[in-house]
Design a protein around this motif. Structure first.
Motif, PDB file in Angstrom:
ATOM      1  N   HIS A  17       0.833  -1.202   0.000  1.00 46.06           N
ATOM      2  CA  HIS A  17       0.000   0.000   0.000  1.00 46.06           C
ATOM      3  C   HIS A  17       0.868   1.254   0.000  1.00 46.06           C
ATOM      4  CE1 HIS A  17      -3.407   2.585   0.966  1.00 46.06           C
ATOM      5  NE2 HIS A  17      -2.637   3.136   1.878  1.00 46.06           N
ATOM      6  N   HIS A 121      -6.276   0.861   4.744  1.00 47.24           N
ATOM      7  CA  HIS A 121      -6.270   1.635   3.506  1.00 47.24           C
ATOM      8  C   HIS A 121      -6.700   3.082   3.731  1.00 47.24           C
ATOM      9  CE1 HIS A 121      -6.775   2.697  -0.666  1.00 47.24           C
ATOM     10  NE2 HIS A 121      -8.004   3.091  -0.404  1.00 47.24           N
ATOM     11  N   HIS A 188      -8.874  -1.813  -2.936  1.00 51.66           N
ATOM     12  CA  HIS A 188      -7.957  -0.692  -3.177  1.00 51.66           C
ATOM     13  C   HIS A 188      -8.217   0.004  -4.503  1.00 51.66           C
ATOM     14  CE1 HIS A 188      -5.621  -2.006   0.270  1.00 51.66           C
ATOM     15  NE2 HIS A 188      -4.868  -0.944   0.113  1.00 51.66           N
ATOM     16  N   TYR A 189      -8.564  -0.771  -5.513  1.00 51.34           N
ATOM     17  CA  TYR A 189      -8.620  -0.166  -6.848  1.00 51.34           C
ATOM     18  C   TYR A 189     -10.021  -0.185  -7.420  1.00 51.34           C
ATOM     19  CZ  TYR A 189      -3.644  -0.655  -6.270  1.00 51.34           C
ATOM     20  OH  TYR A 189      -2.387  -0.581  -5.781  1.00 51.34           O
TER      21      TYR A 189
END
Length: 189
Positions: A17, A121, A188-189
Protein backbone atom coordinates in the motif's frame (compact mmCIF):
# COMPACT_ATOMS: atom_id res chain seq x y z
CA UNK A 1 1.12 -21.24 11.89
CA UNK A 2 -1.83 -19.61 10.10
CA UNK A 3 -1.49 -16.53 12.32
CA UNK A 4 2.17 -16.13 11.34
CA UNK A 5 1.38 -16.55 7.64
CA UNK A 6 -1.41 -13.99 7.75
CA UNK A 7 0.74 -11.58 9.79
CA UNK A 8 3.37 -11.75 7.09
CA UNK A 9 0.67 -11.25 4.46
CA UNK A 10 -0.71 -8.19 6.25
CA UNK A 11 2.78 -6.74 6.50
CA UNK A 12 3.17 -7.29 2.76
CA UNK A 13 -0.20 -5.66 2.04
CA UNK A 14 0.71 -2.69 4.22
CA UNK A 15 4.10 -2.26 2.58
CA UNK A 16 2.49 -2.71 -0.88
CA UNK A 17 0.00 0.00 0.00
CA UNK A 18 2.65 2.50 0.98
CA UNK A 19 5.04 1.53 -1.81
CA UNK A 20 2.16 2.14 -4.21
CA UNK A 21 1.37 5.45 -2.57
CA UNK A 22 5.01 6.52 -2.85
CA UNK A 23 4.93 5.60 -6.54
CA UNK A 24 2.13 8.14 -7.03
CA UNK A 25 3.08 11.45 -8.61
CA UNK A 26 0.63 14.31 -8.24
CA UNK A 27 0.60 17.36 -10.46
CA UNK A 28 -1.39 20.55 -10.63
CA UNK A 29 -3.36 21.28 -13.80
CA UNK A 30 -0.44 23.54 -14.80
CA UNK A 31 1.96 20.56 -14.52
CA UNK A 32 3.68 21.58 -11.27
CA UNK A 33 4.75 18.72 -9.01
CA UNK A 34 2.88 18.33 -5.69
CA UNK A 35 5.04 16.97 -2.88
CA UNK A 36 3.49 14.15 -0.84
CA UNK A 37 4.68 12.91 2.54
CA UNK A 38 3.06 10.73 5.19
CA UNK A 39 2.05 11.44 8.77
CA UNK A 40 4.00 8.88 10.81
CA UNK A 41 1.31 8.47 13.49
CA UNK A 42 -1.46 7.71 10.96
CA UNK A 43 0.86 5.45 9.00
CA UNK A 44 1.72 3.36 12.07
CA UNK A 45 -1.90 3.41 13.21
CA UNK A 46 -2.91 1.89 9.87
CA UNK A 47 -0.39 -0.94 10.36
CA UNK A 48 -1.54 -1.64 13.92
CA UNK A 49 -5.21 -1.64 12.87
CA UNK A 50 -4.50 -4.15 10.10
CA UNK A 51 -2.59 -6.53 12.38
CA UNK A 52 -5.09 -6.32 15.26
CA UNK A 53 -8.18 -6.76 13.10
CA UNK A 54 -6.77 -9.59 10.99
CA UNK A 55 -5.54 -11.38 14.12
CA UNK A 56 -8.98 -10.94 15.73
CA UNK A 57 -10.69 -12.17 12.56
CA UNK A 58 -8.48 -15.25 12.47
CA UNK A 59 -9.05 -15.90 16.16
CA UNK A 60 -12.82 -15.72 15.70
CA UNK A 61 -12.80 -17.93 12.59
CA UNK A 62 -10.55 -20.62 14.08
CA UNK A 63 -13.23 -21.25 16.71
CA UNK A 64 -15.48 -22.72 14.00
CA UNK A 65 -16.60 -26.17 15.13
CA UNK A 66 -15.87 -27.75 11.74
CA UNK A 67 -12.34 -26.34 11.65
CA UNK A 68 -11.46 -27.63 15.11
CA UNK A 69 -12.83 -31.16 14.63
CA UNK A 70 -11.60 -34.10 12.60
CA UNK A 71 -13.74 -35.14 9.64
CA UNK A 72 -15.04 -38.24 11.46
CA UNK A 73 -16.20 -36.14 14.41
CA UNK A 74 -17.91 -33.72 12.03
CA UNK A 75 -19.94 -36.58 10.56
CA UNK A 76 -20.69 -37.85 14.08
CA UNK A 77 -21.89 -34.37 15.06
CA UNK A 78 -24.12 -34.28 11.97
CA UNK A 79 -25.58 -37.70 12.81
CA UNK A 80 -26.58 -36.46 16.28
CA UNK A 81 -28.68 -33.64 14.81
CA UNK A 82 -32.49 -34.09 14.76
CA UNK A 83 -33.77 -36.08 11.78
CA UNK A 84 -30.28 -36.94 10.56
CA UNK A 85 -31.07 -40.57 9.79
CA UNK A 86 -33.86 -39.61 7.37
CA UNK A 87 -31.62 -37.03 5.71
CA UNK A 88 -28.47 -39.18 5.59
CA UNK A 89 -29.73 -40.84 2.39
CA UNK A 90 -29.36 -37.52 0.62
CA UNK A 91 -25.57 -37.05 0.45
CA UNK A 92 -25.95 -33.65 -1.17
CA UNK A 93 -28.06 -32.43 1.75
CA UNK A 94 -25.47 -33.74 4.20
CA UNK A 95 -22.60 -32.03 2.34
CA UNK A 96 -24.47 -28.73 2.05
CA UNK A 97 -25.32 -28.85 5.75
CA UNK A 98 -21.67 -29.40 6.67
CA UNK A 99 -20.52 -26.61 4.34
CA UNK A 100 -23.14 -24.03 5.29
CA UNK A 101 -24.23 -24.77 8.88
CA UNK A 102 -23.19 -22.33 11.59
CA UNK A 103 -21.19 -19.87 9.48
CA UNK A 104 -21.63 -16.94 11.88
CA UNK A 105 -18.11 -17.16 13.30
CA UNK A 106 -16.46 -17.48 9.90
CA UNK A 107 -18.44 -14.58 8.45
CA UNK A 108 -17.75 -12.42 11.52
CA UNK A 109 -14.06 -13.29 11.36
CA UNK A 110 -13.91 -12.44 7.65
CA UNK A 111 -15.71 -9.15 8.20
CA UNK A 112 -13.40 -8.17 11.08
CA UNK A 113 -10.26 -9.07 9.09
CA UNK A 114 -11.48 -7.28 5.96
CA UNK A 115 -12.46 -4.32 8.13
CA UNK A 116 -8.84 -4.15 9.28
CA UNK A 117 -7.64 -3.99 5.68
CA UNK A 118 -10.20 -1.24 4.97
CA UNK A 119 -9.07 0.71 8.04
CA UNK A 120 -5.46 0.26 6.95
CA UNK A 121 -6.27 1.63 3.51
CA UNK A 122 -8.37 4.63 4.50
CA UNK A 123 -6.25 5.64 7.50
CA UNK A 124 -3.24 5.27 5.19
CA UNK A 125 -4.91 7.64 2.76
CA UNK A 126 -5.54 10.07 5.63
CA UNK A 127 -1.81 9.88 6.39
CA UNK A 128 -1.03 11.63 3.11
CA UNK A 129 0.22 15.14 3.70
CA UNK A 130 0.13 17.32 0.61
CA UNK A 131 -1.02 20.68 -0.64
CA UNK A 132 -4.13 19.39 -2.35
CA UNK A 133 -7.76 18.65 -1.63
CA UNK A 134 -8.96 15.05 -1.45
CA UNK A 135 -12.58 14.21 -2.05
CA UNK A 136 -14.22 10.87 -1.36
CA UNK A 137 -17.11 9.32 -3.24
CA UNK A 138 -19.20 7.81 -0.42
CA UNK A 139 -20.79 5.24 -2.72
CA UNK A 140 -17.43 3.94 -3.95
CA UNK A 141 -16.04 3.84 -0.42
CA UNK A 142 -19.05 1.80 0.71
CA UNK A 143 -18.70 -0.51 -2.32
CA UNK A 144 -14.98 -1.05 -1.64
CA UNK A 145 -15.69 -1.97 1.99
CA UNK A 146 -18.55 -4.28 0.98
CA UNK A 147 -16.38 -6.06 -1.62
CA UNK A 148 -13.59 -6.53 0.93
CA UNK A 149 -15.95 -7.97 3.55
CA UNK A 150 -17.68 -10.39 1.18
CA UNK A 151 -14.46 -11.63 -0.38
CA UNK A 152 -12.70 -11.78 3.01
CA UNK A 153 -15.52 -13.91 4.43
CA UNK A 154 -15.39 -16.15 1.33
CA UNK A 155 -11.63 -16.61 1.77
CA UNK A 156 -12.11 -17.57 5.42
CA UNK A 157 -14.94 -19.97 4.47
CA UNK A 158 -12.62 -21.72 2.02
CA UNK A 159 -9.79 -21.85 4.55
CA UNK A 160 -11.70 -22.81 7.68
CA UNK A 161 -14.64 -24.83 6.33
CA UNK A 162 -13.80 -26.33 2.94
CA UNK A 163 -10.23 -27.17 3.92
CA UNK A 164 -11.47 -28.72 7.18
CA UNK A 165 -13.75 -31.04 5.20
CA UNK A 166 -11.25 -31.70 2.39
CA UNK A 167 -7.78 -31.48 3.98
CA UNK A 168 -6.23 -33.45 1.12
CA UNK A 169 -7.02 -30.62 -1.34
CA UNK A 170 -4.05 -28.30 -0.79
CA UNK A 171 -5.24 -26.19 -3.70
CA UNK A 172 -7.89 -24.81 -1.32
CA UNK A 173 -5.15 -22.90 0.55
CA UNK A 174 -4.11 -21.28 -2.71
CA UNK A 175 -7.74 -20.55 -3.62
CA UNK A 176 -8.29 -18.91 -0.22
CA UNK A 177 -5.22 -16.73 -0.73
CA UNK A 178 -6.35 -15.76 -4.24
CA UNK A 179 -9.82 -14.80 -2.96
CA UNK A 180 -8.23 -12.70 -0.18
CA UNK A 181 -5.97 -11.08 -2.77
CA UNK A 182 -9.04 -10.24 -4.87
CA UNK A 183 -10.61 -8.72 -1.74
CA UNK A 184 -7.60 -6.50 -1.08
CA UNK A 185 -7.00 -5.51 -4.69
CA UNK A 186 -10.65 -4.78 -5.51
CA UNK A 187 -11.00 -2.82 -2.30
CA UNK A 188 -7.96 -0.69 -3.18
CA UNK A 189 -8.62 -0.17 -6.85
Amino acid sequence: MAFAAFSIAIGAIWSMHFAGMNALTLQTPAGDHIDVSFNVVYTLLSLVAAFVCVYAGLYISTRDSFFTLEKGKIIEMFLKSPGAFQKIKDRRYMLMTMLLRGLGGIVLGGVVAAGGVCIMHYVGMMAMVCDCKMEWDGGLVFLSVLIAMIAGSAAFWILFRLLALYPQLEILRVLSAVVMMVAVMSMHY
